[in-house]
Design an enzyme around this catalytic site. Sequence first.
Site, short mmCIF file in Angstrom:
data_model
loop_
_atom_site.label_atom_id
_atom_site.label_comp_id
_atom_site.label_asym_id
_atom_site.label_seq_id
_atom_site.Cartn_x
_atom_site.Cartn_y
_atom_site.Cartn_z
CG ASN A 192 46.18 99.34 40.97
OD1 ASN A 192 46.21 98.11 41.01
ND2 ASN A 192 45.58 100.06 41.90
NE ARG B 122 37.47 97.02 44.72
CZ ARG B 122 38.59 96.64 44.16
NH1 ARG B 122 39.30 97.48 43.43
NH2 ARG B 122 39.01 95.41 44.30
CE1 TYR C 72 42.09 98.01 47.20
CE2 TYR C 72 39.75 97.52 47.48
CZ TYR C 72 41.04 97.10 47.20
OH TYR C 72 41.28 95.77 46.93
CD GLU D 64 52.23 94.81 40.33
OE1 GLU D 64 52.53 94.21 39.28
OE2 GLU D 64 51.95 94.23 41.40
CG HIS E 45 49.12 96.92 44.16
ND1 HIS E 45 48.15 96.36 43.36
CD2 HIS E 45 50.29 96.35 43.78
CE1 HIS E 45 48.70 95.48 42.55
NE2 HIS E 45 50.00 95.45 42.77
CB ALA F 238 41.60 91.09 40.78
N PRO G 226 40.64 96.31 36.72
CG PRO G 226 40.50 94.01 37.04
CD PRO G 226 41.37 95.07 36.43
CG ASN G 227 36.25 95.23 40.33
OD1 ASN G 227 35.11 95.32 39.89
ND2 ASN G 227 36.90 94.08 40.39
NE ARG H 233 43.34 93.75 50.84
CZ ARG H 233 42.67 94.13 49.75
NH1 ARG H 233 43.29 94.82 48.80
NH2 ARG H 233 41.40 93.83 49.62
#
Length: 148
Positions: A75, A18, A23, A99, A101, A78, A10-11, A108
């Site tokens: 990825n 964004r 990012y 995985e 990111h 969230a 998502p996103n 964070r």
Amino acid sequence: MRKVLVLSGPNLHRLGKRQPEIYGHLTLAQVHDRLAAEARQLGVSVECRQSNHEGELVDWIGSAGDQGFSGIVINPGAYTHTSYALFDALLAAGVPAVEVHLSNPEAREPFRRRSRTAPACIGKVAGFGDLSYVLGLRGLLARLEPTQ
Ligand code: DQA
């Protein structure tokens, strides 16, 4: 030719717009293009998909093996921090997953420090922007059997 499924959650369709300070300025299409160029160098192909929907990601993970993918680079966005459904899907996928990111979630907010999905993966790469996808692909390929 060996093929790898690359999933973004998502996103991530909004990359470039964004929070670029976190990012970066590349769009997801540009991230995918760079990864595809690297994949060509490595003699594999990548199929890149993005979804904002947990169930769709679960479906894609579950059918990856049947569709001939040797592994998954994911990825989960969230969903990394919340999704037991993705954890279960990755555990049951029958093909290995890595995985990735763009940011380093552990540096964070506290809620990002736990990954629900990484324990179902063979490894994780975080914090290198679009290069995380490339490194994730390289790591996955290094762990696959030569004939797979
Ligand atoms: C992300 C990190 C997650 O915490 C966040 O929810 C994202 C992007 C990353 O690539 O850095 O959507 O997965």
